[in-house]
Each structure stands twice: as C-alpha cells, then as structure tokens.
Design a protein around this motif. Structure first.
Motif, mmCIF file in Angstrom:
data_model
loop_
_atom_site.group_PDB
_atom_site.id
_atom_site.type_symbol
_atom_site.label_atom_id
_atom_site.label_comp_id
_atom_site.label_asym_id
_atom_site.label_seq_id
_atom_site.Cartn_x
_atom_site.Cartn_y
_atom_site.Cartn_z
ATOM 1 N N VAL A 166 0.909 -1.157 -0.055
ATOM 2 C CA VAL A 166 -0.009 -0.019 0.077
ATOM 3 C C VAL A 166 0.947 1.168 -0.143
ATOM 4 O O VAL A 166 0.749 2.239 -0.697
ATOM 5 C CB VAL A 166 -0.921 -0.132 1.201
ATOM 6 C CG1 VAL A 166 -1.804 1.341 1.390
ATOM 7 C CG2 VAL A 166 -1.999 -1.263 0.965
ATOM 8 N N LEU A 167 1.863 1.199 0.804
ATOM 9 C CA LEU A 167 2.791 2.349 0.968
ATOM 10 C C LEU A 167 3.430 2.613 -0.495
ATOM 11 O O LEU A 167 3.732 3.832 -0.879
ATOM 12 C CB LEU A 167 3.952 2.191 2.083
ATOM 13 C CG LEU A 167 5.048 2.996 2.396
ATOM 14 C CD1 LEU A 167 4.442 4.427 2.789
ATOM 15 C CD2 LEU A 167 5.959 2.878 2.977
ATOM 16 N N THR A 168 3.897 1.650 -1.132
ATOM 17 C CA THR A 168 4.685 1.914 -2.322
ATOM 18 C C THR A 168 3.614 2.395 -3.439
ATOM 19 O O THR A 168 4.156 3.073 -4.315
ATOM 20 C CB THR A 168 5.315 0.429 -2.780
ATOM 21 O OG1 THR A 168 6.262 -0.086 -1.745
ATOM 22 C CG2 THR A 168 6.089 0.657 -4.177
ATOM 23 N N GLN A 169 2.325 1.896 -3.460
ATOM 24 C CA GLN A 169 1.747 2.598 -4.378
ATOM 25 C C GLN A 169 1.467 4.091 -4.105
ATOM 26 O O GLN A 169 1.094 4.652 -5.106
ATOM 27 C CB GLN A 169 0.055 1.922 -4.286
ATOM 28 C CG GLN A 169 0.018 0.372 -4.930
ATOM 29 C CD GLN A 169 -1.148 -0.206 -4.746
ATOM 30 O OE1 GLN A 169 -1.308 -1.454 -4.184
ATOM 31 N NE2 GLN A 169 -2.200 0.265 -5.399
ATOM 32 N N ASP A 177 14.400 -3.090 -5.517
ATOM 33 C CA ASP A 177 14.634 -3.527 -4.152
ATOM 34 C C ASP A 177 13.265 -3.584 -3.395
ATOM 35 O O ASP A 177 12.981 -4.316 -2.493
ATOM 36 C CB ASP A 177 15.785 -2.564 -3.560
ATOM 37 C CG ASP A 177 17.190 -3.266 -4.294
ATOM 38 O OD1 ASP A 177 17.343 -4.161 -5.093
ATOM 39 O OD2 ASP A 177 17.985 -2.160 -4.016
ATOM 40 N N ARG A 178 12.601 -2.351 -3.723
ATOM 41 C CA ARG A 178 11.302 -2.417 -2.955
ATOM 42 C C ARG A 178 10.306 -3.452 -3.231
ATOM 43 O O ARG A 178 9.770 -4.203 -2.569
ATOM 44 C CB ARG A 178 10.697 -0.917 -2.845
ATOM 45 C CG ARG A 178 9.314 -0.612 -2.123
ATOM 46 C CD ARG A 178 9.306 -1.516 -0.831
ATOM 47 N NE ARG A 178 10.029 -0.783 0.305
ATOM 48 C CZ ARG A 178 9.876 0.405 0.995
ATOM 49 N NH1 ARG A 178 8.733 1.107 0.361
ATOM 50 N NH2 ARG A 178 10.722 0.952 1.643
ATOM 51 N N ALA A 179 10.392 -3.570 -4.621
ATOM 52 C CA ALA A 179 9.486 -4.405 -4.951
ATOM 53 C C ALA A 179 9.726 -5.944 -4.681
ATOM 54 O O ALA A 179 8.845 -6.540 -4.263
ATOM 55 C CB ALA A 179 9.347 -4.607 -6.633
ATOM 56 N N LEU A 180 11.134 -6.364 -4.700
ATOM 57 C CA LEU A 180 11.266 -7.486 -4.191
ATOM 58 C C LEU A 180 10.983 -7.699 -2.721
ATOM 59 O O LEU A 180 10.832 -8.820 -2.037
ATOM 60 C CB LEU A 180 12.636 -7.830 -4.447
ATOM 61 C CG LEU A 180 13.196 -8.047 -6.026
ATOM 62 C CD1 LEU A 180 14.495 -8.254 -6.312
ATOM 63 C CD2 LEU A 180 12.404 -9.334 -6.331
ATOM 64 N N ALA A 258 8.848 -2.369 -11.835
ATOM 65 C CA ALA A 258 10.008 -1.577 -11.500
ATOM 66 C C ALA A 258 11.007 -1.814 -12.500
ATOM 67 O O ALA A 258 11.829 -1.074 -12.665
ATOM 68 C CB ALA A 258 10.483 -2.235 -10.207
ATOM 69 N N ALA A 259 11.292 -3.219 -13.060
ATOM 70 C CA ALA A 259 12.199 -3.736 -14.084
ATOM 71 C C ALA A 259 11.740 -2.731 -15.407
ATOM 72 O O ALA A 259 12.661 -2.196 -16.055
ATOM 73 C CB ALA A 259 12.201 -5.148 -14.525
#
Length: 342
Positions: A166-169, A177-180, A258-259
């Motif tokens: 939720v935070l990343t969205q 890195d965050r996605a992983l 992210a990629a």
C-alpha cells in the motif's frame, strides 16, 4: 482439505445461528468463498513439508494445516477492499457482493459503505477462525506449541508486506529492491517458506531440514509472486478470475513494473508514471503498457528470474535427505506455483 474446511465452517454456521439467525448470512458467504475456489497451496506446502520431514498422514494434520486457507481468505478479502477490486475467483469481490445485497434490499445508508464494512468484518472473522482451527484440528498441545511461533510470525509478515504494498503504491516508488521486499514479505514467506516451516515444526524436524525448507521456500515463494505479477498484466481473465490489467489500474509497483522503469528511456518513464494507477485505464491503455513492459525487457527479465529462483529452490530441497512421497509432491508443487496460468 475441502472436507476439513467444510466441516469446520458448517460448525461455525450452526454456532452463529444459535446466537442470531441473521448472522448465518455472513457465515454462508464465508463458506461459499472458501469452498468454491482457491488452490490450497499454503496448506499443501505445510502438509507435504510435514510428510517430507518424516511425519505420517492423519485427519488431524489435514484439519490443522487447513487453518492456512482461512488466513489466505482473510488476506484476499481485505486485499480486495484495499485495491477496490471488482472480482475475485471469477465472482464479485466480497465488498461488491455485500454492497449489491444492500442495494437490492433497499436498506438504509450507502451500499458501498455497507459492503466495505461487512467485508472487513468477514476478513477479521476468517483470521479469528484460523486460530480456532489450528487449535482444534486434533494435534496435541505439545505439537502445536512448536508450530505456534511460525504461525504467528507468518501472519505478522504478510500484514507488514501488505502495508509496504500500500505504501509503495502511495509513494509511487519504482524500485526493484522495494518491489522484491514486498514480494518476499507479502508472498514469498507467506505462501511457501512459512507453511513449509510450519510443517517442519509440527514434525519436530531437524535444523538441517528447516534450513533446507527456507532455502526452498523463499526463492520459490518469490518466483510464485513474480508469476502472479506477470499474470496480473498478461493473464487470461477466464483463468485468473480477475480482469486483465487490474494491477496496472491499481498502480502496483511490482518487480515487473520496476524493471520496466529501469529499462525505459525518459519519455517511456513519463508514460509509465502517467498511465499507471489510472482506474479508468481502458484495454488500449493496458495494451500500451504491456508493450512497454515487453520492449524494455522487463517481461524477459522477470521470466528469467522466475527460472533462476525455481532452480535455486529445487537445489535447496535436494541438499538434505527427505522422505517420500513428500519429496515428489514438493517437486510438483514447485512447478504448480511457478508455471501456472491462473
């Protein structure tokens, strides 16, 4: 597994009816969602983790690990509320179902608010029931005491992983890195590693077996999430049970996205930023973003990582002596988790 869940939920419906007949509507909805869909992957990993560690089959084992399916039901219902999803498993998401019920009955207040409130309660109810089923499945208190810390840690990790999602969205951070990190907490540990370690704890497995299970579970769980990310963009709705491109409309910053950011030129990055998270994104817009993901090499990179992670998981499993038929079942589950189309 289905029989154990059906028996448990039938008992919950009878108990609810003895409190107030009106509550049976909610429990019936809970039964319908759990018993008419789902891959049972998490209880399967726990079950076969137990068997591969030398444990014997029993009805009590099956009922106990079925608790993981109720944790999954809770996560899905809450996830759909947070993402404002329309469908789940080819049917209306829980909050949509309850909103439609309110509207059809002509009740007071706002149907959407009612649907959201009841779906939150349903998710909470599943989480409460997961505790109850874990402790009433039939295994001894001594056995359950070994497994309890794993069960608790798993539920904490998946909740924190959901928060990071939720935070990343919200921040729009297009970081691999965050996605992983999100994938590991929200899915990898929760889907494979913790269920495997739960099975190991129930079987009182050695530290070597537990280490092998982590070496198998973490990369395989990550590969599972990456496959889920690919299906969220390129999957067939008839197989996934959700509209194609929903992850793009929700603006999820997955490894795949992210990629794509990493491989994009400035103009393409601007396009990604502008179109991602647009709830009105139509099929043409979804196709445009799919083409970006392919052209930036993000899809190929994700597929390569899935293969790499799956091979690492298989190698870890082969590093320790385990019992059949558990080993063969875990090998099959690795394929089911990463090569699926829905």
């Amino acid at each position: 597994m289905d029989a154990a869940l059906a028996e448990f939920l039938r008992g919950q419906r009878e108990r609810a009816g003895s409190l107030d007949a009106a509550t049976t509507t909610l429990v019936a909805a809970a039964e319908s969602f759990v018993l008419t869909g789902g891959k049972r992957l998490r209880p399967a990993f726990a079950y076969w983790g137990y068997r591969a560690a030398g444990g014997d089959d029993s009805d009590a084992l099956v009922a106990t690990v079925a608790a993981l399916e109720l944790v999954q039901a809770s996560a899905l219902v809450h996830d759909d509320v947070m993402d404002d999803s329309d469908t789940r498993r080819g049917a209306p998401a829980a909050h949509r179902r309850f909103a439609a019920e309110h509207q059809a009955a002509g009740w007071l207040g706002d149907p959407t608010d009612y649907g959201t409130a009841v779906a939150v309660l349903l998710g909470d109810l599943y989480l409460v029931w997961s505790d109850e089923l874990l402790h009433t499945g039939g295994l001894s208190p001594t056995t359950l005491a070994r497994a309890r810390p794993v069960f608790d840690q798993m539920r904490t990790e998946v909740t924190l992983g959901q928060y990071l999602d939720v935070l990343t969205q919200a921040t729009g951070e297009p970081s691999v890195d965050r996605a992983l990190s999100v994938a590991r907490l929200k899915s990898a540990k929760y889907t494979v590693e913790r269920p495997m370690l739960l099975g190991a704890a129930l079987a009182d497995a050695s530290p070597a077996v537990q280490a092998a299970y982590s070496g198998y579970g973490l990369p395989l769980g990550e590969a599972f999430q990456l496959r889920d990310d690919v299906l969220g963009v390129f999957g067939d709705p008839a197989r996934t049970g959700k509209p194609a491109g929903d992850d793009l409309r929700e603006g999820k910053r997955t490894f795949l996205v992210a990629a794509a950011y990493e491989g994009a030129d400035p103009a393409t990055r601007e396009l990604l930023t502008r179109r991602l998270g647009d709830p009105a994104l139509d099929e043409a817009g979804v196709q445009e973003l799919r083409e970006v993901i392919i052209k930036t090499g993000a899809l190929e990179r994700t597929e390569s990582r899935i293969i790499e992670l799956t091979e690492a998981a298989r190698a870890a499993l082969a590093s320790v002596a385990l019992a059949e038929p558990g080993v063969a079942a875990l090998a099959s589950l690795a394929t089911a988790a990463t090569a699926r189309t829905g």
